[in-house]
Design a protein around this motif. Structure first.
Motif, PDB file in Angstrom:
ATOM      1  N   GLY A 200       2.832   1.036  41.913  1.00  0.00           N
ATOM      2  CA  GLY A 200       3.127  -0.385  41.740  1.00  0.00           C
ATOM      3  C   GLY A 200       2.728  -0.869  40.360  1.00  0.00           C
ATOM      4  N   THR A 201       3.355  -1.971  39.940  1.00  0.00           N
ATOM      5  CA  THR A 201       3.122  -2.460  38.577  1.00  0.00           C
ATOM      6  C   THR A 201       2.245  -3.703  38.580  1.00  0.00           C
ATOM      7  OG1 THR A 201       4.221  -2.929  36.461  1.00  0.00           O
ATOM      8  CG2 THR A 201       5.102  -4.058  38.399  1.00  0.00           C
ATOM      9  N   PRO A 202       1.394  -3.838  37.555  1.00  0.00           N
ATOM     10  CA  PRO A 202       0.661  -5.091  37.397  1.00  0.00           C
ATOM     11  C   PRO A 202       1.565  -6.156  36.769  1.00  0.00           C
ATOM     12  CG  PRO A 202       0.063  -3.589  35.640  1.00  0.00           C
ATOM     13  CD  PRO A 202       1.029  -2.851  36.536  1.00  0.00           C
TER      14      PRO A 202
ATOM     15  N   ARG B 235      18.681  -0.722  42.821  1.00  0.00           N
ATOM     16  CA  ARG B 235      18.458  -1.250  41.464  1.00  0.00           C
ATOM     17  C   ARG B 235      17.477  -0.411  40.640  1.00  0.00           C
ATOM     18  NH1 ARG B 235      15.508  -5.328  41.804  1.00  0.00           N
ATOM     19  NH2 ARG B 235      15.228  -5.689  44.032  1.00  0.00           N
ATOM     20  N   LYS B 236      16.709   0.443  41.303  1.00  0.00           N
ATOM     21  CA  LYS B 236      15.672   1.216  40.634  1.00  0.00           C
ATOM     22  C   LYS B 236      16.014   2.698  40.514  1.00  0.00           C
ATOM     23  CE  LYS B 236      11.898  -1.836  42.173  1.00  0.00           C
ATOM     24  NZ  LYS B 236      10.876  -1.766  41.103  1.00  0.00           N
ATOM     25  N   SER B 237      17.237   3.057  40.884  1.00  0.00           N
ATOM     26  CA  SER B 237      17.602   4.471  40.973  1.00  0.00           C
ATOM     27  C   SER B 237      18.681   4.978  40.031  1.00  0.00           C
ATOM     28  CB  SER B 237      18.031   4.815  42.411  1.00  0.00           C
ATOM     29  OG  SER B 237      16.903   4.980  43.242  1.00  0.00           O
TER      30      SER B 237
ATOM     31  N   LEU C 105       7.042   4.911  34.530  1.00  0.00           N
ATOM     32  CA  LEU C 105       7.789   3.671  34.272  1.00  0.00           C
ATOM     33  C   LEU C 105       8.827   3.525  35.371  1.00  0.00           C
ATOM     34  CD1 LEU C 105       8.484   3.898  30.413  1.00  0.00           C
ATOM     35  CD2 LEU C 105       6.700   2.580  31.585  1.00  0.00           C
ATOM     36  N   ASP C 106       8.666   2.473  36.172  1.00  0.00           N
ATOM     37  CA  ASP C 106       9.612   2.174  37.249  1.00  0.00           C
ATOM     38  C   ASP C 106      10.593   1.140  36.702  1.00  0.00           C
ATOM     39  OD1 ASP C 106      10.895   1.588  39.631  1.00  0.00           O
ATOM     40  OD2 ASP C 106       9.240   0.346  40.409  1.00  0.00           O
ATOM     41  N   MET C 107      11.604   1.640  35.971  1.00  0.00           N
ATOM     42  CA  MET C 107      12.553   0.729  35.319  1.00  0.00           C
ATOM     43  C   MET C 107      13.430   0.087  36.395  1.00  0.00           C
ATOM     44  SD  MET C 107      11.475   1.069  32.257  1.00  0.00           S
ATOM     45  CE  MET C 107      12.678   0.025  31.425  1.00  0.00           C
TER      46      MET C 107
ATOM     47  N   GLY D 159       8.095   4.366  45.922  1.00  0.00           N
ATOM     48  CA  GLY D 159       7.641   3.223  45.142  1.00  0.00           C
ATOM     49  C   GLY D 159       6.950   2.179  46.002  1.00  0.00           C
ATOM     50  N   ALA D 160       5.944   1.541  45.414  1.00  0.00           N
ATOM     51  CA  ALA D 160       5.247   0.419  46.059  1.00  0.00           C
ATOM     52  C   ALA D 160       5.685  -0.854  45.333  1.00  0.00           C
ATOM     53  CB  ALA D 160       3.737   0.607  45.959  1.00  0.00           C
ATOM     54  N   PRO D 161       6.406  -1.741  46.002  1.00  0.00           N
ATOM     55  CA  PRO D 161       7.008  -2.868  45.282  1.00  0.00           C
ATOM     56  C   PRO D 161       6.030  -3.972  44.875  1.00  0.00           C
ATOM     57  CG  PRO D 161       7.504  -3.014  47.631  1.00  0.00           C
ATOM     58  CD  PRO D 161       6.776  -1.718  47.431  1.00  0.00           C
TER      59      PRO D 161
ATOM     60  N   HIS E 212      10.725  -3.389  32.351  1.00  0.00           N
ATOM     61  CA  HIS E 212       9.734  -2.305  32.359  1.00  0.00           C
ATOM     62  C   HIS E 212       8.689  -2.600  33.423  1.00  0.00           C
ATOM     63  CE1 HIS E 212       6.960  -5.148  30.483  1.00  0.00           C
ATOM     64  NE2 HIS E 212       7.946  -5.479  29.658  1.00  0.00           N
ATOM     65  N   GLU E 213       8.209  -1.556  34.086  1.00  0.00           N
ATOM     66  CA  GLU E 213       7.074  -1.665  35.008  1.00  0.00           C
ATOM     67  C   GLU E 213       6.207  -0.428  34.786  1.00  0.00           C
ATOM     68  OE1 GLU E 213       8.339  -2.118  39.081  1.00  0.00           O
ATOM     69  OE2 GLU E 213       9.194  -4.118  38.722  1.00  0.00           O
ATOM     70  N   VAL E 214       5.030  -0.598  34.171  1.00  0.00           N
ATOM     71  CA  VAL E 214       4.132   0.546  33.986  1.00  0.00           C
ATOM     72  C   VAL E 214       3.338   0.754  35.273  1.00  0.00           C
ATOM     73  CG1 VAL E 214       2.252  -0.851  32.954  1.00  0.00           C
ATOM     74  CG2 VAL E 214       2.400   1.611  32.503  1.00  0.00           C
ATOM     75  N   GLU E 215       3.186   2.015  35.671  1.00  0.00           N
ATOM     76  CA  GLU E 215       2.529   2.307  36.947  1.00  0.00           C
ATOM     77  C   GLU E 215       1.786   3.640  36.886  1.00  0.00           C
ATOM     78  OE1 GLU E 215       5.182   1.821  40.258  1.00  0.00           O
ATOM     79  OE2 GLU E 215       6.088   0.011  39.377  1.00  0.00           O
ATOM     80  N   LEU E 216       0.643   3.689  37.549  1.00  0.00           N
ATOM     81  CA  LEU E 216      -0.011   4.976  37.784  1.00  0.00           C
ATOM     82  C   LEU E 216       0.850   5.754  38.784  1.00  0.00           C
ATOM     83  CD1 LEU E 216      -2.495   6.908  37.607  1.00  0.00           C
ATOM     84  CD2 LEU E 216      -3.400   5.681  39.606  1.00  0.00           C
TER      85      LEU E 216
ATOM     86  N   LEU F 259       7.785   0.206  51.538  1.00  0.00           N
ATOM     87  CA  LEU F 259       7.967   0.997  50.321  1.00  0.00           C
ATOM     88  C   LEU F 259       9.458   1.140  50.027  1.00  0.00           C
ATOM     89  CD1 LEU F 259       5.372   3.730  51.365  1.00  0.00           C
ATOM     90  CD2 LEU F 259       4.983   1.837  49.774  1.00  0.00           C
ATOM     91  N   PHE F 260       9.785   1.725  48.893  1.00  0.00           N
ATOM     92  CA  PHE F 260      11.185   2.060  48.594  1.00  0.00           C
ATOM     93  C   PHE F 260      11.209   3.464  47.998  1.00  0.00           C
ATOM     94  CE2 PHE F 260       9.505  -0.053  44.811  1.00  0.00           C
ATOM     95  CZ  PHE F 260       9.862   0.819  43.804  1.00  0.00           C
ATOM     96  N   LEU F 261      12.396   4.049  47.946  1.00  0.00           N
ATOM     97  CA  LEU F 261      12.552   5.383  47.368  1.00  0.00           C
ATOM     98  C   LEU F 261      13.447   5.302  46.142  1.00  0.00           C
ATOM     99  CD1 LEU F 261      13.068   7.425  50.660  1.00  0.00           C
ATOM    100  CD2 LEU F 261      11.003   7.297  49.270  1.00  0.00           C
TER     101      LEU F 261
HETATM  102 MN    MN Z   1       7.484  -0.822  40.510  1.00  0.00          MN
END
Ligand code: MN
Length: 284
Positions: free
Chosen positions: A252-254, A182-184, A169-171, A80-82, A138-142, A112-114
């Motif tokens: 990463g999310t906008p 927190r993201k895993s 989605l990087d919830m 992940g790119a924070p 919610h975080e929408v990401e390519l 980065l994070f995993l």
């Molecule tokens: Mn993200």
């Protein structure tokens, strides 16, 4: 081509409103030792074999009758790119629930994070928050799916290492624990609806993306606003980690991140890829 995983581990190619089942063209007994990365992605990198499988398959299903799983089954890692959009860095720095007292600056200062592979679900699953009483966004990401094993990839060569792209989605639970924690939790990574091979996405750095919750738009941007574009992000990630087929890079999310609640419906869209929709269930 649009490659999907459907009906519990069938492999398909989406052709308009149908799914062509190509599972039988693939080897379901991996060699020993099993190659690093995702075993299906290891085989899908051979696009000539995939095209041949499509031409020989006689099994088609209506897309609407299939259950779509995450397009990668077992990624070796989800990177992940924070902080990779300027407007998201600004909203994070203005919201103490997101920044926890940190002032975000540059991606390469925070790294980065995993995300755990066990966090991964697809469109036919349901997102279940870990907590009833903590903000979960919610975080929408390519999302980029890697097709070749490599390390120290140069930016100029980076896109040749991509198998394809999907919607991610990087919830994210907000709070002071490390991002990787927190993201895993289970279901906190959603990928789908399918993988679009890189030959159909000539400009991954110019794709509109958006997300709505219960029909109300929350996020809208374009990957041209990525600070580290796809190629630079692959170069950066591969300078730390060897990348393997099936590895996922969430770019990463906008701006526009915000909380979701049980009963919500999340609809995400990325141009040239498709729509990813998921429901929010009760906390576990
Ligand atoms: Mn993200």
């Amino acid at each position: 081509m649009k490659i999907c995983r459907f009906n519990s581990n069938r492999i398909g190619v989406v052709d308009r409103d149908e799914v062509i089942d190509v599972t039988d063209a693939y080897d379901r007994s991996p060699p020993w030792p099993v190659p690093a990365g995702d075993w299906i992605a290891n085989q899908l990198t051979d696009t000539a074999r995939l095209r041949d499988a499509v031409s020989k398959s006689s099994t088609r299903h209506a897309l609407r009758d299939t259950r779509l799983d995450a397009p990668v089954a077992n990624p070796g890692k989800i990177i992940g790119a924070p902080i990779n959009y300027k407007a998201h860095i600004e909203e994070a720095n203005a919201d103490s629930q997101i920044n926890n007292g940190t002032t975000y600056t540059n991606l390469d200062e925070f790294g980065l994070f995993l995300k755990a592979g066990s966090s991964l679900i697809g469109p036919s699953d349901r997102f279940t928050p870990r907590f009833a009483d903590r903000r979960t966004d919610h975080e929408v990401e390519l999302a980029v799916v890697i097709g070749k094993e490599a390390r120290a990839i140069r930016k100029e060569d980076a896109l040749s290492h991509v198998l394809g792209f999907t919607v991610g989605l990087d919830m994210t639970i907000r709070g002071k624990e490390f991002p990787t924690f927190r993201k895993s939790p289970d279901t906190h990574c959603v990928l789908g609806p399918w993988l679009v091979t890189s030959d159909e996405i000539p400009s991954a750095d110019a794709l509109d993306l958006r997300l709505s919750v219960n029909g109300i738009e929350r996020q809208r941007s374009n990957t041209r606003f990525l600070i580290f574009g796809v190629a630079r992000l692959i170069e950066y990630a591969s300078s730390f980690y060897t990348l393997h087929p099936g590895d996922v890079i969430m770019t990463g999310t906008p701006e526009g991140v915000g909380p979701v609640f049980p009963g919500d419906r999340i609809d995400a869209h990325i141009a040239s890829i498709g729509d990813l929709s998921i429901e929010v269930g009760m906390p576990r």
